[in-house]
Design a protein around this motif. Structure first.
Motif, PDB file in Angstrom:
ATOM      1  N   LEU A  58       5.470 -72.880  30.595  1.00 44.02           N
ATOM      2  CA  LEU A  58       4.380 -71.980  30.938  1.00 44.02           C
ATOM      3  C   LEU A  58       3.163 -72.780  31.399  1.00 44.02           C
ATOM      4  N   PRO A  59       2.199 -72.123  32.055  1.00 44.67           N
ATOM      5  CA  PRO A  59       1.020 -72.843  32.552  1.00 44.67           C
ATOM      6  C   PRO A  59       0.252 -73.616  31.474  1.00 44.67           C
ATOM      7  N   ASP A  60       0.307 -73.164  30.220  1.00 45.09           N
ATOM      8  CA  ASP A  60      -0.408 -73.870  29.148  1.00 45.09           C
ATOM      9  C   ASP A  60       0.408 -75.016  28.551  1.00 45.09           C
ATOM     10  N   GLY A  61       1.616 -75.271  29.083  1.00 47.91           N
ATOM     11  CA  GLY A  61       2.455 -76.358  28.610  1.00 47.91           C
ATOM     12  C   GLY A  61       3.522 -75.930  27.611  1.00 47.91           C
ATOM     13  N   THR A  62       3.443 -74.700  27.110  1.00 51.85           N
ATOM     14  CA  THR A  62       4.434 -74.189  26.165  1.00 51.85           C
ATOM     15  C   THR A  62       5.787 -74.065  26.849  1.00 51.85           C
ATOM     16  N   ARG A  63       6.849 -74.437  26.147  1.00 45.83           N
ATOM     17  CA  ARG A  63       8.211 -74.282  26.671  1.00 45.83           C
ATOM     18  C   ARG A  63       8.866 -73.096  25.973  1.00 45.83           C
ATOM     19  N   VAL A  64       9.549 -72.266  26.762  1.00 41.66           N
ATOM     20  CA  VAL A  64      10.265 -71.104  26.232  1.00 41.66           C
ATOM     21  C   VAL A  64      11.689 -71.134  26.755  1.00 41.66           C
ATOM     22  N   GLN A  65      12.595 -70.569  25.994  1.00 44.01           N
ATOM     23  CA  GLN A  65      14.000 -70.485  26.389  1.00 44.01           C
ATOM     24  C   GLN A  65      14.266 -69.093  26.944  1.00 44.01           C
ATOM     25  N   THR A  66      14.862 -69.005  28.120  1.00 42.60           N
ATOM     26  CA  THR A  66      15.182 -67.704  28.701  1.00 42.60           C
ATOM     27  C   THR A  66      16.460 -67.157  28.073  1.00 42.60           C
ATOM     28  N   ASP A  67      16.573 -65.821  28.060  1.00 42.33           N
ATOM     29  CA  ASP A  67      17.791 -65.192  27.550  1.00 42.33           C
ATOM     30  C   ASP A  67      18.721 -64.873  28.717  1.00 42.33           C
ATOM     31  N   GLN A  68      19.811 -64.160  28.454  1.00 40.34           N
ATOM     32  CA  GLN A  68      20.804 -63.853  29.494  1.00 40.34           C
ATOM     33  C   GLN A  68      20.252 -62.981  30.621  1.00 40.34           C
ATOM     34  N   THR A  69      19.160 -62.261  30.391  1.00 37.74           N
ATOM     35  CA  THR A  69      18.578 -61.420  31.441  1.00 37.74           C
ATOM     36  C   THR A  69      17.524 -62.163  32.257  1.00 37.74           C
ATOM     37  N   GLY A  70      17.159 -63.374  31.841  1.00 45.77           N
ATOM     38  CA  GLY A  70      16.121 -64.140  32.532  1.00 45.77           C
ATOM     39  C   GLY A  70      14.748 -63.940  31.930  1.00 45.77           C
ATOM     40  N   GLY A  71      14.650 -63.072  30.917  1.00 48.53           N
ATOM     41  CA  GLY A  71      13.381 -62.852  30.235  1.00 48.53           C
ATOM     42  C   GLY A  71      13.225 -63.826  29.089  1.00 48.53           C
ATOM     43  N   PHE A  72      12.086 -63.747  28.416  1.00 46.38           N
ATOM     44  CA  PHE A  72      11.846 -64.632  27.279  1.00 46.38           C
ATOM     45  C   PHE A  72      10.729 -64.068  26.402  1.00 46.38           C
ATOM     46  N   ALA A  73      10.699 -64.548  25.171  1.00 46.32           N
ATOM     47  CA  ALA A  73       9.655 -64.158  24.227  1.00 46.32           C
ATOM     48  C   ALA A  73       8.558 -65.205  24.245  1.00 46.32           C
ATOM     49  N   LEU A  74       7.317 -64.740  24.258  1.00 44.74           N
ATOM     50  CA  LEU A  74       6.175 -65.634  24.183  1.00 44.74           C
ATOM     51  C   LEU A  74       5.953 -66.052  22.727  1.00 44.74           C
ATOM     52  N   PRO A  75       5.218 -67.134  22.508  1.00 42.85           N
ATOM     53  CA  PRO A  75       4.958 -67.564  21.129  1.00 42.85           C
ATOM     54  C   PRO A  75       4.285 -66.491  20.265  1.00 42.85           C
ATOM     55  N   ASN A  76       3.541 -65.570  20.878  1.00 41.20           N
ATOM     56  CA  ASN A  76       2.880 -64.502  20.112  1.00 41.20           C
ATOM     57  C   ASN A  76       3.812 -63.319  19.836  1.00 41.20           C
ATOM     58  N   GLY A  77       5.066 -63.414  20.290  1.00 39.43           N
ATOM     59  CA  GLY A  77       6.050 -62.368  20.044  1.00 39.43           C
ATOM     60  C   GLY A  77       6.214 -61.372  21.177  1.00 39.43           C
ATOM     61  N   ALA A  78       5.298 -61.356  22.144  1.00 36.57           N
ATOM     62  CA  ALA A  78       5.408 -60.442  23.289  1.00 36.57           C
ATOM     63  C   ALA A  78       6.577 -60.886  24.171  1.00 36.57           C
ATOM     64  N   TYR A  79       7.232 -59.917  24.809  1.00 36.14           N
ATOM     65  CA  TYR A  79       8.402 -60.207  25.627  1.00 36.14           C
ATOM     66  C   TYR A  79       8.043 -60.134  27.111  1.00 36.14           C
ATOM     67  N   VAL A  80       8.489 -61.111  27.876  1.00 39.18           N
ATOM     68  CA  VAL A  80       8.327 -61.145  29.334  1.00 39.18           C
ATOM     69  C   VAL A  80       9.663 -60.764  29.937  1.00 39.18           C
ATOM     70  N   ARG A  81       9.653 -59.670  30.689  1.00 38.42           N
ATOM     71  CA  ARG A  81      10.878 -59.125  31.270  1.00 38.42           C
ATOM     72  C   ARG A  81      11.020 -59.582  32.719  1.00 38.42           C
ATOM     73  N   ARG A  82      12.244 -59.904  33.106  1.00 42.89           N
ATOM     74  CA  ARG A  82      12.547 -60.232  34.503  1.00 42.89           C
ATOM     75  C   ARG A  82      13.065 -58.976  35.175  1.00 42.89           C
TER      76      ARG A  82
END
Length: 107
Positions: A58-82
């Motif tokens: 992410l722009p702030d340097g945080t690394r996230v793992q994508t799921d099978q749909t291409g989305g991912f959960a942010l460190p605050n628990g919010a979900y980013v959908r593809r």
């Protein structure tokens, strides 16, 4: 007759001088005078890049793992959908579009 030639020459010289004083309208603008974004246009400034291991940075340097749909959960628990177009829809309503390099460009 002499007066007619003088008048024609003066008009021609005035036309040439006026043509030389007009700003250039073709080609790239001089350095430092590049046009800004159009009014109402979204300026894309942040990037989400592939980390090369199946995740994203992410722009702030945080690394996230994508799921099978291409989305991912942010460190605050919010979900980013593809979405179907391949863009990421952030919880704040912003949309990050693919950059054709495995990453995304965000507003």
């Amino acid at each position: 007759m002499r007066r007619a030639f003088f008048l024609a020459g003066a008009i021609g010289l005035a036309g040439i001088a006026a043509g030389c004083s007009q700003p250039q309208r073709f080609g790239a603008p001089p350095p430092g005078l590049a046009p800004g974004p159009a009014p109402g246009a979204t300026v894309m400034t942040k990037r989400i890049v592939s980390d090369g291991a199946g995740g994203l940075q992410l722009p702030d340097g945080t690394r996230v793992q994508t799921d099978q749909t291409g989305g991912f959960a942010l460190p605050n628990g919010a979900y980013v959908r593809r979405d179907r177009a391949g863009a990421l829809n952030l919880p704040n309503g912003s949309r990050c579009v693919p950059d054709n390099q495995g990453g995304y460009v965000c507003p």
